[in-house]
Design a protein around this motif. Structure first.
Motif, PDB file in Angstrom:
ATOM      1  N   UNK A   1     -75.552  13.309  19.285  1.00  0.00           N
ATOM      2  CA  UNK A   1     -76.687  13.303  18.249  1.00  0.00           C
ATOM      3  C   UNK A   1     -77.834  12.505  18.428  1.00  0.00           C
ATOM      4  N   UNK A   2     -77.704  11.800  19.823  1.00  0.00           N
ATOM      5  CA  UNK A   2     -78.041  10.846  20.338  1.00  0.00           C
ATOM      6  C   UNK A   2     -79.278  11.806  21.053  1.00  0.00           C
ATOM      7  N   UNK A   3     -78.587  13.035  21.965  1.00  0.00           N
ATOM      8  CA  UNK A   3     -79.882  13.431  22.343  1.00  0.00           C
ATOM      9  C   UNK A   3     -80.675  14.180  21.761  1.00  0.00           C
ATOM     10  N   UNK A   4     -79.561  14.793  20.283  1.00  0.00           N
ATOM     11  CA  UNK A   4     -80.891  15.524  19.308  1.00  0.00           C
ATOM     12  C   UNK A   4     -81.832  14.767  19.301  1.00  0.00           C
ATOM     13  N   UNK A   5     -81.411  13.404  18.610  1.00  0.00           N
ATOM     14  CA  UNK A   5     -82.630  12.153  18.254  1.00  0.00           C
ATOM     15  C   UNK A   5     -83.678  12.347  19.705  1.00  0.00           C
ATOM     16  N   UNK A   6     -83.658  12.610  21.185  1.00  0.00           N
ATOM     17  CA  UNK A   6     -83.993  12.171  21.825  1.00  0.00           C
ATOM     18  C   UNK A   6     -85.048  13.483  22.314  1.00  0.00           C
ATOM     19  N   UNK A   7     -84.248  14.945  21.699  1.00  0.00           N
ATOM     20  CA  UNK A   7     -85.198  15.848  21.894  1.00  0.00           C
ATOM     21  C   UNK A   7     -86.223  16.501  20.294  1.00  0.00           C
ATOM     22  N   UNK A   8     -85.500  15.717  19.733  1.00  0.00           N
ATOM     23  CA  UNK A   8     -86.466  15.638  18.776  1.00  0.00           C
ATOM     24  C   UNK A   8     -87.807  15.122  18.947  1.00  0.00           C
TER      25      UNK A   8
ATOM     26  N   UNK B   1     -81.384  25.554  24.553  1.00  0.00           N
ATOM     27  CA  UNK B   1     -80.837  23.972  25.359  1.00  0.00           C
ATOM     28  C   UNK B   1     -79.328  23.546  24.623  1.00  0.00           C
ATOM     29  N   UNK B   2     -78.742  22.735  25.650  1.00  0.00           N
ATOM     30  CA  UNK B   2     -77.604  22.024  25.383  1.00  0.00           C
ATOM     31  C   UNK B   2     -77.794  20.463  24.759  1.00  0.00           C
ATOM     32  N   UNK B   3     -77.646  20.549  23.340  1.00  0.00           N
ATOM     33  CA  UNK B   3     -77.639  18.900  22.377  1.00  0.00           C
ATOM     34  C   UNK B   3     -76.192  18.385  22.621  1.00  0.00           C
TER      35      UNK B   3
END
Length: 335
Positions: A8-15, A3-5
């Protein structure tokens, strides 16, 4: 599959999709560095609440009467708690009424305000309560309550429990007795003023005040607690229950104590006289029967500027905090 992250916004979304949150995020910036209770220091006046209790005794009947209690709800939070995770409420029982024998996970103490026929039975032992008496109904033990008043007077006592904590821990349990009563039938005919000096569940006011005055005659007052009679389990120095501690504090006329604070929530009930309770610099005059909420880590002191001695009953969750390794206190020292 990787998964491409990209940021940080995408990181929070995935989390969030995995029911996870980054603890470094803004949502966690307000974590306290010291005790920060959400309860407010406050006072409930007995003279204000009593008319409501009397009205409830006339209006709330039948099965609903088992919960004829005025819950003291601290405005600092939504949970049904007087302070912290301690519950307190005024219960009124008319003559001839009784509660079905039951047991529950929360630990309970009951402080008697008024009445001439209130009784509690625990494990088959029937105990009559006079005003200012305290009775313990330990967690998991069968008990019941009633009112045998010879003068047709209602009984009003104050429930003091750790229901909110037990609920928060998802450990609540309540069970009704399968029979008609849990009382030892031989106890039903006993004298109303029976006294069992070895009974560790009932603490009589006349014994308490005698012990406090004995302390006053033989000891100097503690600068923070003045004179204090702690309810201990029989034959020990252990708290009266494993999770709730209880005590009576005598504040002689003209006494002012030094402030202290601790990581324990407390409920105070005016027992005798008219002391003033100071919490974080705010004064709360306390008449007989009044209830005062003392949040955890709040600065607490007493003063009595009247000509008569004053006594307060207290229950707190210090044993719980001690068992969790979280109890500490700070005491101001006089110069």
């Amino acid at each position: 599959m990787t998964t491409t992250i990209s940021n940080e916004a995408v990181l929070h979304e995935k989390a969030a999709m995995l029911s996870t949150v980054g603890r470094w995020s803004a949502a966690n910036e307000n974590l306290p560095w010291s005790p920060a209770p959400d309860s407010h220091a406050m006072r409930w006046g007995y003279d204000d609440l009593r008319p409501l209790a009397i009205a409830a005794a006339d209006m709330v009947k039948g099965d609903r009467a088992a919960l004829r209690v005025l819950t003291l709800a601290n405005p600092g939070h939504d949970r049904e708690a007087a302070v912290g995770y301690l519950y307190s409420g005024l219960q009124i029982i008319n003559r001839g009424e009784g509660m079905t024998p039951h047991r529950h996970a929360p630990t309970a103490l009951r402080y008697m305000h008024e009445g001439d026929g209130a009784w509690t039975t625990v494990g088959g032992t029937k105990m009559y309560l006079d005003p200012r008496d305290v009775v313990i109904t330990p967690a998991g033990q069968w008990h019941e309550h009633g009112n045998d008043s010879p003068t047709d007077s209602p009984a009003i006592w104050q429930d003091c429990t750790n229901d909110p904590l037990v609920g928060a821990l998802a450990a609540t349990q309540f069970e009704l007795y399968s029979g008609s009563t849990d009382l030892d039938r031989r106890g039903l005919g006993q004298d109303r003023h029976h006294r069992n000096p070895h009974e560790p569940l009932l603490y009589k006011w006349d014994n308490v005040i005698r012990a406090l005055h004995q302390q006053e005659r033989t000891h100097d007052p503690d600068p923070h607690d003045s004179y204090r009679y702690t309810l201990h389990a029989e034959g020990t120095n252990a708290p009266v229950t494993p999770v709730i501690d209880a005590a009576f504090t005598l504040v002689p006329a003209g006494t002012r104590t030094l402030p202290m604070r601790r990581t324990a929530s407390a409920v105070l009930i005016g027992t005798q006289g008219r002391p003033t309770v100071c919490i974080d610099g705010k004064d709360f005059p306390c008449n007989e029967g009044d209830t005062i909420a003392v949040p955890s880590w709040a600065s607490l002191s007493y003063f009595n500027d009247t000509a008569d001695p004053a006594v307060l009953f207290e229950f707190n969750d210090a044993p719980t905090m001690t068992a969790l390794g979280l109890y500490r206190e700070e005491k101001e020292h006089g110069r």
